[in-house]
Design a protein around this motif. Structure first.
Motif, mmCIF file in Angstrom:
data_model
loop_
_atom_site.group_PDB
_atom_site.id
_atom_site.type_symbol
_atom_site.label_atom_id
_atom_site.label_comp_id
_atom_site.label_asym_id
_atom_site.label_seq_id
_atom_site.Cartn_x
_atom_site.Cartn_y
_atom_site.Cartn_z
ATOM 1 N N PHE A 185 10.275 4.082 1.081
ATOM 2 C CA PHE A 185 10.313 2.692 0.627
ATOM 3 C C PHE A 185 11.318 1.884 1.460
ATOM 4 O O PHE A 185 11.068 0.724 1.789
ATOM 5 C CB PHE A 185 10.672 2.621 -0.863
ATOM 6 N N LYS B 9 6.537 -6.959 -3.491
ATOM 7 C CA LYS B 9 5.508 -6.176 -4.172
ATOM 8 C C LYS B 9 5.012 -5.066 -3.249
ATOM 9 O O LYS B 9 4.669 -5.314 -2.090
ATOM 10 C CB LYS B 9 4.329 -7.091 -4.571
ATOM 11 N N PHE B 10 4.999 -3.863 -3.792
ATOM 12 C CA PHE B 10 4.457 -2.712 -3.068
ATOM 13 C C PHE B 10 3.259 -2.161 -3.836
ATOM 14 O O PHE B 10 3.286 -2.123 -5.057
ATOM 15 C CB PHE B 10 5.505 -1.582 -2.980
ATOM 16 N N SER C 294 9.889 -0.717 -11.181
ATOM 17 C CA SER C 294 10.675 -1.517 -10.254
ATOM 18 C C SER C 294 12.002 -0.838 -9.951
ATOM 19 O O SER C 294 12.489 -0.008 -10.727
ATOM 20 C CB SER C 294 10.861 -2.936 -10.767
ATOM 21 N N LEU D 199 12.144 -3.979 -5.551
ATOM 22 C CA LEU D 199 10.785 -3.542 -5.262
ATOM 23 C C LEU D 199 9.990 -3.511 -6.555
ATOM 24 O O LEU D 199 10.437 -2.912 -7.539
ATOM 25 C CB LEU D 199 10.788 -2.140 -4.649
ATOM 26 N N GLN D 200 8.846 -4.145 -6.537
ATOM 27 C CA GLN D 200 7.940 -4.073 -7.685
ATOM 28 C C GLN D 200 6.730 -3.283 -7.223
ATOM 29 O O GLN D 200 5.953 -3.750 -6.400
ATOM 30 C CB GLN D 200 7.528 -5.478 -8.117
ATOM 31 N N CYS D 201 6.622 -2.075 -7.750
ATOM 32 C CA CYS D 201 5.630 -1.144 -7.207
ATOM 33 C C CYS D 201 4.485 -0.926 -8.181
ATOM 34 O O CYS D 201 4.705 -0.609 -9.352
ATOM 35 C CB CYS D 201 6.269 0.211 -6.925
ATOM 36 N N TRP D 202 3.285 -1.057 -7.659
ATOM 37 C CA TRP D 202 2.078 -0.884 -8.458
ATOM 38 C C TRP D 202 1.323 0.349 -8.010
ATOM 39 O O TRP D 202 1.076 0.547 -6.827
ATOM 40 C CB TRP D 202 1.171 -2.116 -8.326
ATOM 41 N N ASP D 203 0.963 1.138 -8.997
ATOM 42 C CA ASP D 203 0.199 2.346 -8.755
ATOM 43 C C ASP D 203 -1.231 2.088 -9.223
ATOM 44 O O ASP D 203 -1.462 1.269 -10.106
ATOM 45 C CB ASP D 203 0.854 3.474 -9.565
ATOM 46 N N CYS E 157 2.783 -1.370 1.502
ATOM 47 C CA CYS E 157 1.801 -0.420 0.947
ATOM 48 C C CYS E 157 2.192 1.000 1.344
ATOM 49 O O CYS E 157 2.530 1.261 2.501
ATOM 50 C CB CYS E 157 0.423 -0.751 1.519
ATOM 51 N N LEU F 80 6.104 7.289 -7.535
ATOM 52 C CA LEU F 80 6.646 6.132 -8.244
ATOM 53 C C LEU F 80 7.684 6.564 -9.289
ATOM 54 O O LEU F 80 8.754 5.956 -9.407
ATOM 55 C CB LEU F 80 5.490 5.358 -8.905
ATOM 56 N N ILE G 170 0.628 1.300 -4.059
ATOM 57 C CA ILE G 170 0.550 2.711 -3.666
ATOM 58 C C ILE G 170 -0.910 3.116 -3.764
ATOM 59 O O ILE G 170 -1.520 3.003 -4.826
ATOM 60 C CB ILE G 170 1.416 3.595 -4.591
#
Ligand code: GDP
Length: 192
Positions: free
Chosen positions: A177, A11-12, A48, A62-66, A87, A26, A14
């Motif tokens: 990333f 999990k990332f 992702s 990678l599961q990226c949350w903004d 992060c 993203l 931003i």
């Protein structure tokens, strides 16, 4: 690696000021696109992406949350940080204020996230800089307000990785990333 969809899911998050380009980074990562006028009310929340780290022989999802606009209310909750391994702390190289504010975003991360989280400082929008000789952007040039050297120095002091990037041109987006992912895998290997 045959038959393995991925070896790790990471999990990332931003983070950073509004308008520094978090959603754009993203979208660039997951969709290889750039939107000149993204609708702020439709902030991207999640994306992702599979990346390969060849020297580790590993595929990582990678599961990226903004933050999707919530940064202006400073209402980011603990659940946003929970379980994050990486992060991206983003500022805009043409906005001194966004770099100054990165300190308080980092303080937030340190307060809420796992202490072992890998954080990479990302100076975005280098395509706008007059000193970026490789830029082919037709957008009006703006003055760089944060030098590479001072950002690099601050990142070092704070134990952050550092890269300058452009969501617009795509420069260093995947690399940011990847650099963070390598660091996380290295920590996994060391059992941190
Ligand atoms: P966020 O609020 O941090 O998610 O920022 P957005 O991704 O919504 O971007 C804010 C504005 O900056 C938008 O108009 C984007 O098109 C623009 N933008 C984002 N990244 C870049 C970049 O790398 N270069 C340039 N020139 N503009 C960018």
């Amino acid at each position: 690696m045959a038959g393995v969809a991925w070896h790790y899911v990471l999990k990332f998050i931003i983070t950073g000021d509004a308008a520094v380009g978090k959603s754009s980074l993203l979208i660039r990562l997951t969709d290889q696109r750039f939107l000149a006028n993204p609708d702020p009310t439709l902030g991207v929340e999640f994306g992702s992406k599979l990346i390969t780290i060849p020297e580790e022989n590993k595929v990582v999802k990678l599961q990226c949350w903004d933050t999707a606009g919530t940064e202006s209310f400073r209402s980011i909750t603990r659940s946003y940080y929970r379980g994050a391994a990486g992060c991206l702390l983003v500022y805009d190289v043409t906005s001194r204020q966004s770099f100054v504010n990165a300190r308080s975003w980092l303080a937030d991360v340190r307060e809420h996230a796992d202490p072992h989280l890998t954080c990479i400082l990302v100076g975005n929008k280098i395509d706008l800089c007059t000193d970026d000789a490789s830029s082919t952007s037709s957008a009006p040039k703006r003055k760089r307000e944060v030098t590479t050297e001072e950002a690099e120095l601050w990142a070092k002091e704070e134990g952050l990785l550092f890269v300058e990037a452009s969501a617009k041109s795509g420069a260093n987006v995947e690399a940011a990333f990847e650099q963070a992912t390598r660091d996380i895998l290295e920590k996994v290997r060391r059992g941190v």
